[in-house]
Each structure stands twice: as C-alpha cells, then as structure tokens.
Design a protein around this motif. Sequence first.
Motif, mmCIF file in Angstrom:
data_model
loop_
_atom_site.group_PDB
_atom_site.id
_atom_site.type_symbol
_atom_site.label_atom_id
_atom_site.label_comp_id
_atom_site.label_asym_id
_atom_site.label_seq_id
_atom_site.Cartn_x
_atom_site.Cartn_y
_atom_site.Cartn_z
ATOM 1 N N ASP A 43 0.867 -1.183 0.000
ATOM 2 C CA ASP A 43 0.000 0.000 0.000
ATOM 3 C C ASP A 43 0.904 1.234 0.000
ATOM 4 O OD1 ASP A 43 -1.769 2.053 0.270
ATOM 5 O OD2 ASP A 43 -2.797 1.263 2.045
ATOM 6 N N PRO A 44 1.304 1.710 -1.170
ATOM 7 C CA PRO A 44 2.215 2.865 -1.240
ATOM 8 C C PRO A 44 1.668 4.118 -0.565
ATOM 9 C CG PRO A 44 2.044 1.776 -3.385
ATOM 10 C CD PRO A 44 0.989 1.179 -2.500
ATOM 11 N N MET A 45 0.340 4.212 -0.396
ATOM 12 C CA MET A 45 -0.235 5.375 0.264
ATOM 13 C C MET A 45 0.177 5.471 1.737
ATOM 14 S SD MET A 45 -1.838 7.613 -1.433
ATOM 15 C CE MET A 45 -2.667 8.415 -0.059
ATOM 16 N N ALA A 46 0.604 4.348 2.336
ATOM 17 C CA ALA A 46 1.007 4.374 3.745
ATOM 18 C C ALA A 46 2.163 5.340 3.956
ATOM 19 C CB ALA A 46 1.385 2.968 4.216
ATOM 20 N N LEU A 47 3.113 5.332 3.041
ATOM 21 C CA LEU A 47 4.252 6.243 3.166
ATOM 22 C C LEU A 47 3.813 7.686 2.950
ATOM 23 C CD1 LEU A 47 7.262 6.696 3.585
ATOM 24 C CD2 LEU A 47 7.625 6.244 1.152
ATOM 25 N N VAL A 48 2.877 7.895 2.031
ATOM 26 C CA VAL A 48 2.351 9.244 1.791
ATOM 27 C C VAL A 48 1.672 9.772 3.054
ATOM 28 C CG1 VAL A 48 0.747 10.614 0.412
ATOM 29 C CG2 VAL A 48 2.079 8.785 -0.677
ATOM 30 N N VAL A 49 0.828 8.952 3.659
ATOM 31 C CA VAL A 49 0.135 9.360 4.880
ATOM 32 C C VAL A 49 1.146 9.622 5.996
ATOM 33 C CG1 VAL A 49 -1.444 8.571 6.699
ATOM 34 C CG2 VAL A 49 -2.006 8.161 4.292
ATOM 35 N N ALA A 50 2.114 8.726 6.147
ATOM 36 C CA ALA A 50 3.097 8.874 7.220
ATOM 37 C C ALA A 50 3.941 10.133 7.043
ATOM 38 C CB ALA A 50 3.995 7.631 7.283
ATOM 39 N N MET A 51 4.380 10.405 5.825
ATOM 40 C CA MET A 51 5.202 11.596 5.587
ATOM 41 C C MET A 51 4.400 12.875 5.799
ATOM 42 S SD MET A 51 8.364 11.276 5.163
ATOM 43 C CE MET A 51 8.595 12.975 4.643
ATOM 44 N N SER A 67 5.316 -9.383 -3.054
ATOM 45 C CA SER A 67 4.398 -10.257 -2.326
ATOM 46 C C SER A 67 3.064 -10.327 -3.061
ATOM 47 C CB SER A 67 4.190 -9.711 -0.911
ATOM 48 O OG SER A 67 3.383 -8.540 -0.954
ATOM 49 N N GLU A 68 2.177 -11.112 -2.512
ATOM 50 C CA GLU A 68 0.832 -11.249 -3.082
ATOM 51 C C GLU A 68 -0.154 -10.308 -2.397
ATOM 52 O OE1 GLU A 68 -0.328 -13.459 -5.645
ATOM 53 O OE2 GLU A 68 1.826 -13.486 -6.020
ATOM 54 N N ASN A 69 0.346 -9.399 -1.572
ATOM 55 C CA ASN A 69 -0.541 -8.541 -0.784
ATOM 56 C C ASN A 69 -0.805 -7.203 -1.457
ATOM 57 O OD1 ASN A 69 -0.695 -10.449 1.198
ATOM 58 N ND2 ASN A 69 0.721 -9.438 2.604
ATOM 59 N N GLY A 70 -2.067 -6.766 -1.368
ATOM 60 C CA GLY A 70 -2.448 -5.422 -1.783
ATOM 61 C C GLY A 70 -1.973 -5.040 -3.173
ATOM 62 N N ALA A 71 -1.539 -3.778 -3.286
ATOM 63 C CA ALA A 71 -1.121 -3.241 -4.580
ATOM 64 C C ALA A 71 0.128 -3.928 -5.101
ATOM 65 C CB ALA A 71 -0.869 -1.733 -4.456
ATOM 66 N N GLU A 72 0.909 -4.533 -4.223
ATOM 67 C CA GLU A 72 2.145 -5.178 -4.681
ATOM 68 C C GLU A 72 1.858 -6.390 -5.565
ATOM 69 O OE1 GLU A 72 6.471 -5.381 -2.790
ATOM 70 O OE2 GLU A 72 4.963 -6.450 -1.604
#
Length: 448
Positions: A317-325, A428-433
């Motif tokens: 979930d690349p948005m996690a880094l966006v939210v965290a930053m 991995s097989e998870n989420g957007a990845e």
Amino acid sequence: MSEESMDLFAEPVSASSGADGAVRPFEPLARRMRPRNFQEFIGQWDTVGQGRFLRQMIEKDQIPSMVFFGPPGTGKTTLAQMIAGMTGCTFCKLNAVSSGIQEIRQIVKKADEERRYYQRRTIVFIDEIHRFSKSQQDVLLPYVEDGRLVLIGATTENPYFEVNHALLSRVRVIPFHQLEDGELVQILRRALSDEERGLGEQHLSAEDEVLLILAQMAAGDARMALNLLEGVAALLPDGGVITAERIQEVLGQRVQRYDKKGDNHYDTVSAFIKSMRGSDPDAALHYLARMLAAGEDVKFIARRIVICASEDVGNADPMALVVAMNAAQAVQFVGMPEARITLGQAATYVASAPKSNAAYLGIQAAMQDVQTKNCGGIPLRLRDSHYKGAASLGHGKGYRYPHDYPGHFTPQGYLPETLKHARYYHPSENGAEKRLGEYLHRCWPDRF
C-alpha cells in the motif's frame, strides 16, 4: 595554541582540578567516575570487548582515524580519554563549537614537529565534529590522508549525513549504542561503592531494583544516570538508604514516566512498531498514548511511523508512506496537543494497511552484494551520454528507449554483467504489490 593546550586533555588549574591532576570531590560525579581503563569501561562490548578490532588497535598503539557515533552518555568521549592515556601518541582535543581552521593548522604544525623530531604520531580528538563546517572538515583531509593526523571525531548525529564524504572515506565509523539498564545499574553500583572518586564515603545503600528506576529514567545515558544519583545522594545523610519513595520525592513525576512497570522508552516504542507491523491498530493506539503521556518527542514518533510505512507496508500500500510523511510534516506544523490526532491517524492507517517487507529485504540484499562483491562496471549503454566526448567512449551505444516500444517496455539488460542473474525484489501477493508483481512478470517472465 599554547603548549599547555596541546597536552593530553590538558585542563586549566581550577577549584575542581588541581595541578597535581587529583580528582576533587566537588567535581560532578559523572566526571569523577569516568573509566580510566578497559576494566572500568562498561558497555559497548561489540566495539571494545576482549579481542575486538578497536581494542586490539588501542592496545597495540595502532590507532586508525575514526568517528565515534552514538547517543549522549554512551562512552564516546570517555573512550577517547582512555586512548589519550594508553597511546604513545601526542594527543590534542578540540571542540567543534569553539575551534576553527586556525587551531587545526596550529595542531598540524605541532604534529610535523612531533613526527620530525620524536617519530611520534599526533591524534586529534574533535568533539561534536558534526558542528564543523564543510570547509573546516576539508582542511583536515590532506593531513588525515598523509598520516600527519590521526582523527578521532565524536558525534551524536549520523556521520553519513553530517561529515564530508571525502573525509568519511578516510575514517572508520564506530557506532556506540545506548547502554542497557543492567549496565547502568553496574555503573551506579560502582559509583556508590567507590570511596576515591564516587560516593563511597557516604556509605549509602540501595537495592538493585531501586537503582533500576534511575537507570530507566536515564534511558541509556550513563552521564544522566550518575547525575540523577548525585542529586538523590545530596539530600541523604551518611549511611542513608536510597528508596523509590526518596527518588520520587527528589525527582518528581519522572519516576512514573519511566518506571519499569510503565513507560520504558525503548520497550514502548518497540511494542508500538510491532503492533503496527502486526496489523493491530488498537494496540498501536495504546502504545502511542503511552508515549504521548510520557512526553515523548512527537517528531521521534512520526519518524518511527514513516520507517514502518516503508519497511513493513512497502508497496503493498504505497499510500502508507504518503500518509506517514504528511503526518510527520503536520505534527511539526500544528504541534501538541493536536498532533496526537494526526499521529493517531497515521498509526492506524499503517497498522490497518496490507503488509509487505519485500522492498526492505530487496535493498538489504542489494547492499550486501555491493559491500561484499566485485559488482563490475555500469554497462556502457546505460552510462551518461550527454556530455561532449561521451559517444567516443561508447556511452549510450545500444540503449533502447522504452517509450519508443509498445507498452513502453523493451527487454534489455540493466544490471552489471557480473550480476545479471541477481534477484533482489520479490513482490508479495498482498495489496497493490500483487499488481506490481503481475506487471513485472509480463515484462520479465524468467525473473518474476
């Protein structure tokens, strides 16, 4: 610079330190209790334990140039002072806050004389070396390079960001870690029993469990632990007993903040990170609340969330880094108490996001290869071809521009020839990845 200032950590004669070098009882306890040899030095076993590289170099008087990097109160200056007493070199000390290029040049002049007339090397210890400007650090380069100076720097800041790369390439970076609670208890116990330099003449007593409270309050900082002990001891009569109640009476509510059954700094942040990694937003909020109630630096908390967003969520979930930053920037903008809301939002998002550490494992594997293998040169077709003469060197020849091909992709080798079969990233097989992995499989069916 005077001859006196060139001596081994020479100190002006004062009320606390006489010309005979004797320790005065009204010096701060932390200063009086500085270890003088390896038998007294506690902690940093990976660095100066028996048989370790640095210890052997010190014992053989073959000191390399190095930078000590770590938190306050972990032994950086102490080890430098031990080297001063154990080495056959001339030893000079500078503080980056109050020293400049002129002082460095004077030391170099003296070092030339020491080498010419006495065949003796000169070690210069620079405390807070990160405060030296880039130009000041550049002055050191030729003298460290040709061996006229052996540099020992100490810094609490990451030297890979604060020290010139050219200078950094000529030194060893020696990490210092925060001391364990048990190590701090040993230091406090020694201070209580030492009649020459410590508090032994007061004949104070304390259970290890009580000393552990002081150790936890100091959070890995030996200087702070000894200062806290000195503050408590000052209000006790000879033969007195140090108790948890007396510590609370003297030092106030900090006992609750760092009590071993409550908000131990590193245990709490460890539980916070592991709760986000383990996808438990309720636990993450609980440990976040503990840190906020204890007065933890909100910037520190925000940094841990940002790291977790990359290390444990990654491309799932690349948005996690966006939210965290964005949260890291927001908490500096709004401050407390409102920052707790932003941190809560970021922590729950990261905890609730699908997880993947594929990017983390990938960069770890790539770093391992770079540090341990001959990776070969960059393929000519990938090298910069924009400057005059690049074409004559073959730079860019044979490179295929992906956007000129269907799907904006064309297969061609990008890794150095010696690593052409290397695999670092395993989506991995998870989420957007999972979608990233499917796209990479279409591009490189033999690799993904």
